[in-house]
Design a protein around this motif. Structure first.
Motif, mmCIF file in Angstrom:
data_model
loop_
_atom_site.group_PDB
_atom_site.id
_atom_site.type_symbol
_atom_site.label_atom_id
_atom_site.label_comp_id
_atom_site.label_asym_id
_atom_site.label_seq_id
_atom_site.Cartn_x
_atom_site.Cartn_y
_atom_site.Cartn_z
ATOM 1 N N HIS A 177 27.201 -21.231 35.194
ATOM 2 C CA HIS A 177 26.959 -20.111 34.364
ATOM 3 C C HIS A 177 27.905 -18.775 34.633
ATOM 4 O O HIS A 177 28.535 -18.716 35.723
ATOM 5 N N ARG A 178 28.144 -18.326 33.445
ATOM 6 C CA ARG A 178 29.002 -16.967 33.598
ATOM 7 C C ARG A 178 28.237 -15.660 33.309
ATOM 8 O O ARG A 178 27.531 -15.494 32.227
ATOM 9 N N LEU A 179 27.871 -15.242 34.699
ATOM 10 C CA LEU A 179 27.006 -13.936 34.471
ATOM 11 C C LEU A 179 27.940 -12.771 34.404
ATOM 12 O O LEU A 179 28.896 -12.575 35.079
ATOM 13 N N GLN A 180 27.590 -11.776 33.279
ATOM 14 C CA GLN A 180 28.458 -10.678 32.929
ATOM 15 C C GLN A 180 28.112 -9.285 33.756
ATOM 16 O O GLN A 180 28.501 -8.454 33.041
ATOM 17 N N SER A 181 27.349 -9.179 34.489
ATOM 18 C CA SER A 181 26.791 -7.990 34.955
ATOM 19 C C SER A 181 26.559 -7.868 36.509
ATOM 20 O O SER A 181 26.714 -8.906 37.005
ATOM 21 N N GLU A 182 26.468 -6.819 37.119
ATOM 22 C CA GLU A 182 26.197 -6.531 38.645
ATOM 23 C C GLU A 182 24.808 -6.406 38.840
ATOM 24 O O GLU A 182 24.410 -6.173 39.749
ATOM 25 N N THR A 183 24.018 -6.559 37.658
ATOM 26 C CA THR A 183 22.454 -6.257 37.869
ATOM 27 C C THR A 183 21.698 -7.583 38.281
ATOM 28 O O THR A 183 22.091 -8.735 38.692
ATOM 29 N N ASP A 184 20.566 -7.387 38.858
ATOM 30 C CA ASP A 184 19.645 -8.556 39.247
ATOM 31 C C ASP A 184 18.939 -8.989 37.904
ATOM 32 O O ASP A 184 18.218 -9.987 38.147
ATOM 33 N N SER A 185 18.998 -8.352 36.833
ATOM 34 C CA SER A 185 18.503 -8.651 35.581
ATOM 35 C C SER A 185 19.130 -9.905 34.818
ATOM 36 O O SER A 185 18.173 -10.845 34.160
ATOM 37 N N ASP A 186 20.302 -10.177 34.909
ATOM 38 C CA ASP A 186 20.794 -11.197 33.783
ATOM 39 C C ASP A 186 20.567 -12.526 34.180
ATOM 40 O O ASP A 186 20.756 -13.426 33.523
ATOM 41 N N VAL A 187 20.134 -12.846 35.398
ATOM 42 C CA VAL A 187 19.678 -14.160 36.180
ATOM 43 C C VAL A 187 18.494 -14.777 34.892
ATOM 44 O O VAL A 187 18.618 -15.793 34.788
ATOM 45 N N VAL A 188 17.846 -13.889 34.440
ATOM 46 C CA VAL A 188 16.633 -14.413 33.769
ATOM 47 C C VAL A 188 17.186 -14.944 32.250
ATOM 48 O O VAL A 188 16.612 -15.869 32.101
ATOM 49 N N ALA A 189 18.003 -14.318 31.735
ATOM 50 C CA ALA A 189 18.619 -14.858 30.587
ATOM 51 C C ALA A 189 18.958 -16.224 30.658
ATOM 52 O O ALA A 189 19.082 -17.322 30.065
ATOM 53 N N HIS A 190 19.864 -16.558 31.894
ATOM 54 C CA HIS A 190 20.467 -17.924 32.233
ATOM 55 C C HIS A 190 19.365 -18.773 32.504
ATOM 56 O O HIS A 190 19.566 -19.828 32.421
ATOM 57 N N LEU A 191 18.561 -18.493 33.414
ATOM 58 C CA LEU A 191 17.336 -19.351 33.831
ATOM 59 C C LEU A 191 16.663 -19.753 32.636
ATOM 60 O O LEU A 191 16.217 -20.934 32.363
ATOM 61 N N VAL A 192 16.262 -18.775 31.658
ATOM 62 C CA VAL A 192 15.745 -19.134 30.521
ATOM 63 C C VAL A 192 16.443 -20.184 29.801
ATOM 64 O O VAL A 192 16.013 -21.182 29.060
ATOM 65 N N GLU A 193 17.746 -20.078 29.718
ATOM 66 C CA GLU A 193 18.483 -21.039 28.923
ATOM 67 C C GLU A 193 18.662 -22.195 29.437
ATOM 68 O O GLU A 193 18.335 -23.381 28.495
ATOM 69 N N GLU A 194 18.537 -22.419 30.770
ATOM 70 C CA GLU A 194 18.281 -23.706 31.490
ATOM 71 C C GLU A 194 16.862 -24.485 30.912
ATOM 72 O O GLU A 194 16.966 -25.819 30.910
ATOM 73 N N GLU A 195 15.884 -23.485 31.093
ATOM 74 C CA GLU A 195 14.468 -24.085 30.763
ATOM 75 C C GLU A 195 14.631 -24.383 29.211
ATOM 76 O O GLU A 195 13.973 -25.745 29.116
ATOM 77 N N LEU A 196 15.117 -23.869 28.318
ATOM 78 C CA LEU A 196 15.090 -24.400 26.827
ATOM 79 C C LEU A 196 15.903 -25.686 26.889
ATOM 80 O O LEU A 196 15.747 -26.453 25.941
ATOM 81 N N ALA A 197 17.274 -25.846 27.493
ATOM 82 C CA ALA A 197 17.735 -26.802 27.432
ATOM 83 C C ALA A 197 17.331 -28.044 28.052
ATOM 84 O O ALA A 197 17.516 -29.085 27.720
ATOM 85 N N SER A 198 16.401 -27.859 28.939
ATOM 86 C CA SER A 198 15.464 -28.994 29.373
ATOM 87 C C SER A 198 14.501 -29.403 28.498
ATOM 88 O O SER A 198 13.566 -30.300 28.996
ATOM 89 N N GLY A 199 14.212 -28.606 27.426
ATOM 90 C CA GLY A 199 13.160 -29.043 26.380
ATOM 91 C C GLY A 199 11.978 -28.312 26.303
ATOM 92 O O GLY A 199 11.125 -28.240 25.402
ATOM 93 N N SER A 200 11.871 -27.274 27.026
ATOM 94 C CA SER A 200 10.521 -26.148 27.114
ATOM 95 C C SER A 200 10.799 -25.556 25.693
ATOM 96 O O SER A 200 11.905 -25.198 25.372
ATOM 97 N N ASP A 201 9.623 -25.078 25.457
ATOM 98 C CA ASP A 201 9.578 -24.006 24.400
ATOM 99 C C ASP A 201 9.523 -22.772 25.013
ATOM 100 O O ASP A 201 9.394 -22.474 26.161
ATOM 101 N N LEU A 202 9.840 -21.647 24.121
ATOM 102 C CA LEU A 202 10.254 -20.310 24.697
ATOM 103 C C LEU A 202 8.959 -19.655 25.623
ATOM 104 O O LEU A 202 9.388 -19.436 26.852
ATOM 105 N N PRO A 203 7.787 -19.866 25.233
ATOM 106 C CA PRO A 203 6.668 -19.247 26.314
ATOM 107 C C PRO A 203 6.593 -19.993 27.607
ATOM 108 O O PRO A 203 6.453 -19.434 28.593
ATOM 109 N N ASP A 204 6.756 -21.349 27.517
ATOM 110 C CA ASP A 204 6.888 -22.071 28.734
ATOM 111 C C ASP A 204 8.069 -21.674 29.686
ATOM 112 O O ASP A 204 8.084 -21.595 30.652
ATOM 113 N N ALA A 205 9.198 -21.459 29.053
ATOM 114 C CA ALA A 205 10.587 -21.465 29.690
ATOM 115 C C ALA A 205 10.305 -20.127 30.181
ATOM 116 O O ALA A 205 10.671 -19.620 31.690
ATOM 117 N N VAL A 206 9.937 -18.904 29.531
ATOM 118 C CA VAL A 206 9.539 -17.717 30.262
ATOM 119 C C VAL A 206 8.663 -17.712 31.391
ATOM 120 O O VAL A 206 9.002 -17.028 32.571
#
Ligand code: GLU
Length: 242
Positions: A177-206
């Protein structure tokens, strides 16, 4: 008329659980707006108690907190900015928003005050906004929220501190993954991306991603493709409206 959904965090004037002695003392003092940052380049005096920042860095609740806001419904003009301004009293050092457009996310991030400058954004029916009180990463536009996944499908705003972010970040980088900030927060976007790619819908992914985050957090995740939000919170307040 189309239903609209609003999610909002940052209004902790009432309804907080009592603070234990020694934990972020000052919670019981009157809620003083603490605006920190710059307005048109001029530094504003910081009224923020340093101990509050220290408290937040150690993962406890501080008196000051950011605001998050999301909206899906009828055409958004200045809805997001207007909402962020109602959360200004919480204190913030930077801010940002993302609007869904048919082909992409429009993202605008800045440091300092929102102030009254007129800004024009393309019309949209879904958006997300954030006033940030930086805990991890400098006060820079790149560190302002929302944070996006690698495909600009997901936008995340986050309130709190993800205590295990170092480990999560290292794992994501190792997976390409390409993380573009120094925050603790941006991991969430990429982890959700992975969950969606594995077939989860948004509520389950989050829900899955939120369950691995340590600390007191609230997140709102916007999915541009499905025009949906999912939100999750632990201790940090979050309000949903219709
Ligand atoms: N920890 C996050 C950051 O530093 C969120 C801070 C906040 O709650 O505003 O960006």
């Amino acid at each position: 008329s189309p239903a609209s959904t609003v999610v909002m965090s940052g209004s902790n004037r009432r309804g907080d659980p009592p603070t234990k002695p020694g934990q972020c003392a000052g919670q019981s003092s009157p809620d003083i707006p603490t605006l920190l940052g710059t307005e048109d380049g001029a530094a504003l005096p910081a009224e923020t108690p340093i101990r509050d920042a220290v408290c937040r860095r150690s993962g406890k609740r501080g008196k000051c907190m950011c605001g998050v806001f999301g909206y899906v419904g009828q055409s958004i003009d200045d809805t997001i900015l207007t909402a962020l301004k109602t959360l200004e009293y919480r204190g913030y050092d930077s801010w940002g928003l993302a609007l869904s457009t048919p082909d992409d996310l429009l993202v605008h991030k800045d440091v300092g005050r929102i102030n009254g400058r007129v800004r024009s954004y393309p019309s949209s029916t879904q958006g997300i906004g954030h006033t940030r009180w930086a805990t991890h990463g400098g006060v820079e536009p790149a560190n302002s929220h929302p944070h996006l996944d690698c495909f600009r499908r997901i936008a995340v705003v986050h309130n709190g501190i993800i205590e295990n972010h170092v480990e999560l970040r290292a794992q994501l980088l190792a997976r390409g993954h390409r993380l573009q900030s120094e925050t603790d927060s941006d991991v969430v976007a990429h982890l959700v991306e992975e969950e969606l790619a594995s077939g989860s819908d948004l509520p389950d992914a989050v829900a899955t991603v939120f369950s691995i985050l340590e600390g007191y957090n609230a997140v709102v995740v916007m999915d541009r493709l499905e025009q949906r939000f999912a939100a999750a919170k632990r201790v940090s307040p979050l309000v949903l409206g219709r």
